[in-house]
Design a protein around this motif. Structure first.
Motif, PDB file in Angstrom:
ATOM      1  N   CYS A  84      97.801  30.503 -49.701  1.00  0.00           N
ATOM      2  CA  CYS A  84      98.321  29.812 -48.522  1.00  0.00           C
ATOM      3  C   CYS A  84      99.175  28.612 -48.948  1.00  0.00           C
ATOM      4  N   PRO A  85     100.454  28.597 -48.596  1.00  0.00           N
ATOM      5  CA  PRO A  85     101.311  27.508 -49.074  1.00  0.00           C
ATOM      6  C   PRO A  85     100.922  26.144 -48.528  1.00  0.00           C
ATOM      7  N   ILE A  86     100.249  26.134 -47.392  1.00  0.00           N
ATOM      8  CA  ILE A  86      99.899  24.806 -46.882  1.00  0.00           C
ATOM      9  C   ILE A  86      98.426  24.475 -47.117  1.00  0.00           C
ATOM     10  N   ASP A  87      97.850  25.207 -48.052  1.00  0.00           N
ATOM     11  CA  ASP A  87      96.498  24.906 -48.535  1.00  0.00           C
ATOM     12  C   ASP A  87      95.455  24.798 -47.428  1.00  0.00           C
ATOM     13  N   CYS A 121      98.408  26.755 -39.081  1.00  0.00           N
ATOM     14  CA  CYS A 121      98.928  27.966 -39.735  1.00  0.00           C
ATOM     15  C   CYS A 121     100.402  28.166 -39.372  1.00  0.00           C
ATOM     16  N   SER A 122     101.227  28.390 -40.400  1.00  0.00           N
ATOM     17  CA  SER A 122     102.667  28.516 -40.156  1.00  0.00           C
ATOM     18  C   SER A 122     103.077  29.955 -39.835  1.00  0.00           C
ATOM     19  N   TYR A 167     107.441  28.355 -52.392  1.00  0.00           N
ATOM     20  CA  TYR A 167     106.475  27.468 -51.719  1.00  0.00           C
ATOM     21  C   TYR A 167     107.106  26.289 -50.982  1.00  0.00           C
ATOM     22  N   ARG A 224     107.824  29.191 -33.516  1.00  0.00           N
ATOM     23  CA  ARG A 224     106.848  28.719 -32.533  1.00  0.00           C
ATOM     24  C   ARG A 224     107.515  28.673 -31.168  1.00  0.00           C
TER      25      ARG A 224
END
Ligand SMILES: Cc1cc2nc3c(=O)[nH]c(=O)nc-3n(C[C@H](O)[C@H](O)[C@H](O)COP(=O)(O)OP(=O)(O)OC[C@H]3O[C@@H](n4cnc5c(N)ncnc54)[C@H](O)[C@@H]3O)c2cc1C
Ligand code: SF4
Lengths: 368, 403
Positions: free
Chosen positions: A70-73, A10-11, B276, B31
């Motif tokens: 979710c952009p990263i699927d 998760c980003s 995106y 992060r």
């Protein structure tokens, strides 16, 4: 990917802030992003969680909107279900009402405490053996029997031979799989499958998207895990209506909008079929602002209605208001659970729009 | 602590002291490695004001109890501005999220999400002039406080140029700020005041016409004139985000163009995917690095960094260069981030923003420190950010010394 790996990917972009429960509650601990961070810290052994946090994790209808945006699927629907299972396995769940429903279902084979011997009370025709089974599901069998009747009528009118399992139909287990209670889910799976095998069932028709998703997607998966065969075709009534139905048009011009049930839409990708049927009925069709993949959940699923009524009705009311904004007289859906919850939500708003199931309208208009 | 809690409970409706909530509100998009986590302090509590009065009451409590405040929007800024470094209260603005259209402008509270605002404006025939590509999540107050460029910046410039005025709260109350004074707030990461609302300049809502052009970076510089928005992706980034396998320039015009012989289909695809960029993180975690370059030297810079996945955002007066680095080892990737910015500086460029990471960069005007002292003498507004160093920024400075 296991859930720890998913959580680590998760980003934290926050795109999933569209989550309907987060929008009601407003705290990060209820947002998908926050829950994922909690899960990650918990799974890595960095934090201890308490009852309040577990509740926050369960404040979710597993509608899948987060997965859609979710952009990263990330496969978030599976993630929530697995996380709930992990919570149960570690003794943090089930939550009180979910547990009660399980106990009821162990006793009655349905979460409504309905008498199993009266499951087919709605049947007003002679039941004949067939390889095709109409699986009415608990809500239509015990709460919205008109839907079960309309579905059976529609199938009869379309010349489809089918049978009913009656007291041998058991809850499909969807409410339990969604709330992390795999133990009872597996028992229900086994009971249903055993009967279907005995009865030589090759095709199942459901009018409930929850049953449809569970039997077509989860049953084969669990069967594979258990090394069992599962070769049953599963169809939702609406796709039969779309493929086979010829309809007369409604007498009076009416305006209708359509609510995508999460289990039929986002979970199963069925968006066009119901819309095509609505158009064939001559209903003036208008879309709500949020439709198809981006549709707002009715607020009832994933154990949200049973455990968190207020949030669930807040979402339900938002959806009804969105439908009212279109100027439609009818809010049409294809799911008994959505119908039930949205009509109760509409009631709270003064019944300004009528909530109906598509099968119930379409059945009456099937051309002979 | 008890009197603090009591005071807070009397003054605001929505607040939370739960340890898990505090953990969640201690971080934003960046992060932090396990080692660096020692420099992060969980906030004492989180406050979600719903009115100006509640913001002012929280500031009064901050002053009385000497507990700093860290404002927060959607926590999508990659500069650590909303990360908590001290015992503090996080002020989450997400519940101040109403807006109205007034005299052709949008007056939006801080917590309004950009894309929600854009959708509502579109219904009324208006559109935002600029918005960040994080618009599905990020907030009006958060972007103004970070400062920067976004969709539409080629024609309309940075966010600072597109606000008529903002209203900010500090220990003296609420004030309206406009014109040259905006420089004391835009890009200051909430260190000089809390943005309550902004009056945003709008444009007429017209569906843009989009084109993609397969060309070299250098050629793209000659093609962008007249467009309202233009961005460039090199080959490796195009592939990562699923927009073909060639370098491509996106040109978006506010008017329909009939005389351009470029790829409309690909143009529309890239436009639709403008939010995106994180698709690039589908197969592996990534880290962004960013720098602002003058038009004169940007081609040369591009040649030096073109081996990375690169996106360029063309603006009125400069080019924002975004490098996307796969996270292979936290510290080695962090070093690459630093190198990218150093390389930009060698070419007359600068870091994109300060935040928690780069307070030592000379991006802000000289008089801003004095301004900060005047409005926040006790250093309670997001301390350790924008112009004040902190343990993490000191380590970054050390890393910058590595040749
Ligand atoms: C996918 C993606 C795309 C992005 N695209 C862009 C882009 O195109 N352009 C760009 O510039 N950035 C971009 N960003 C970075 C970031 O999204 C933006 O800066 C964003 O607008 C920050 O808004 P936020 O609400 O998330 O603010 P936060 O991250 O919550 O806060 C940012 C800073 O502002 C302060 N702050 C927040 N609210 C207030 C307030 N009300 N008053 C005072 N200070 C406040 C915080 O303390 C923090 O220091 C992108 C990020 C992602 C993840
Ligand atoms: S949208 Fe996906 S990547 Fe972004 S915060 Fe939500 S789950 Fe994480």
């Amino acid at each position: 990917m296991n859930i720890q790996e998913i959580a680590a990917r998760c980003s934290r972009c926050g795109y999933c802030n569209v989550c309907p429960t987060y929008r009601v509650e407003g705290w990060e601990s209820v947002s998908p992003r926050g829950k994922i961070q909690i899960a990650l810290s918990f799974l890595n052994g960095n934090i201890k969680i308490d009852a309040r946090t577990v509740k926050d994790i369960f404040k979710c209808s597993v509608c899948g909107l987060c997965e859609e945006v979710c952009p990263i699927d990330l496969p978030l629907i599976d993630f929530w279900e697995e996380l709930r299972y992990v919570m149960s396995k570690n003794g943090y769940a089930p939550l009180s009402v979910h547990k009660k429903l399980k106990e009821i279902t162990y006793r009655y084979f349905n979460p409504y405490s309905g008498d199993q011997d009266r499951r087919d009370e709605w049947v007003n025709f002679e039941i004949k053996p067939s390889k095709t089974l109409y699986f009415a599901g608990c809500t239509a069998s015990f709460k919205l029997q008109n839907l079960a009747k309309a579905t059976a009528n529609a199938l009869n009118k379309l010349g489809i031979e089918f049978t009913i399992a009656g007291r041998n139909e058991y809850c499909c287990g969807s409410p339990f799989l969604r709330t992390g209670q795999k133990d009872i889910f597996e028992k229900l799976f086994e009971r249903n499958l055993r009967y279907w095998e005995r009865a030589g069932i090759e095709r199942i028709i459901t009018s409930c998207p929850g049953c449809y998703r569970t039997i077509s997607r989860d049953y084969p998966r669990i069967a594979e895990e258990k090394g069992q065969e599962f070769n049953i075709e599963v169809v939702h009534t609406v796709s039969i209506l779309e493929r086979m139905g010829r309809f007369e048009e409604v007498e009076k011009k009416v305006k209708g909008t359509y609510h995508d049930p999460c289990h039929l839409g986002r979970h199963m990708g069925m968006y066009d079929e119901p819309r095509n049927v609505i158009r064939k009925l001559g209903i003036e069709f208008v879309e709500m602002e949020r439709t198809k993949e981006y549709s707002l959940c009715c607020g009832a699923g994933g154990g949200l209605r049973s455990q968190f009524k207020e949030i669930s009705f807040e979402i339900g009311k938002q959806r009804v208001l969105e439908a009212m904004e279109t100027g439609a007289e009818y809010l049409i859906t294809c799911c008994p659970f959505c119908e039930y919850h949205l009509s109760k939500s509409a009631e709270k708003l003064g019944n300004k729009i009528k909530v109906v199931d598509l099968v119930e309208i379409a059945e009456k208009l099937i051309s002979p | 602590m008890d009197s603090f809690k009591m005071e807070l409970s009397r003054s605001v409706k929505r607040y939370d002291f739960h340890p898990i909530q505090r953990m969640l509100y201690s971080q934003d998009l960046i992060r932090i490695s396990p080692f660096l986590k020692r420099f992060i302090k969980y906030p004492v509590c989180i406050v979600q004001p719903e009115s100006d009065e509640e913001v002012l009451a929280t500031l009064e409590i901050s002053r009385r109890f000497k507990i700093p405040v860290v404002p927060r929007g959607a926590a999508t800024s990659a500069y650590g501005g909303a990360t908590t470094l001290k015992n503090c209260m996080v002020i989450d603005f997400s519940r101040m999220n109403s807006f109205e259209i007034k005299n052709g402008c949008a007056v939006a509270e801080s917590g309004v999400v950009w894309l929600d605002l854009e959708k509502e404006l579109n219904k009324a025939g208006y559109a935002l002039r600029v918005y960040p590509t994080s618009a599905p999540a990020s907030t009006v107050g958060g972007w103004i406080a970070q400062g920067g460029y976004g969709v539409g910046s080629l024609r309309y410039g940075d966010i600072g140029k597109n606000v008529e005025w903002i209203e900010v709260a500090d220990f003296d109350g609420v004030k309206r700020v406009k014109g040259n004074e905006l420089k004391y707030y835009v890009g200051l990461f909430g260190t000089t005041g809390l943005i309550l609302r902004a009056c945003l300049k709008l444009r007429e809502n017209r569906e843009p016409s989009n084109y993609a052009v397969k060309c070299s970076f250098k050629e793209s510089l000659n093609l962008i004139e007249g467009a309202y928005h233009a961005s460039y992706m090199n080959r490796s980034l195009s592939k990562m985000v699923g927009c073909g396998d060639a370098e491509s320039l996106l040109l978006s015009f506010e008017d329909q163009k009939s005389d351009l012989d470029f790829d409309v289909e690909l143009g529309n695809k890239i436009w639709k995917r403008r939010f995106y960029l994180l698709k690039a993180a589908k197969n592996a975690n990534i880290i962004f690095t960013e720098a602002v370059l003058p038009y004169e030297t940007v081609s040369e810079f591009y040649q030096k960094v073109g081996n990375l996945a690169i996106k360029a955002i063309f603006t009125q007066d400069c080019v924002v260069m975004l490098g996307i680095l796969p996270e292979r080892g936290y510290y080695s990737t962090a070093l690459k981030v630093v190198k990218f910015i150093k390389m930009a500086e060698k070419h007359g460029g600068r870091a994109y923003a300060t935040g928690m990471l780069f307070p030592h960069k000379k991006i802000l005007d000289e008089d801003i420190r004095d301004y900060k002292k005047a409005v926040d003498p006790e250093n309670l507004l997001n301390p350790g950010k924008a112009m004040q160093s902190n343990a993490i920024s000191k380590l970054i400075r050390l890393a910058e010394m590595i040749p």
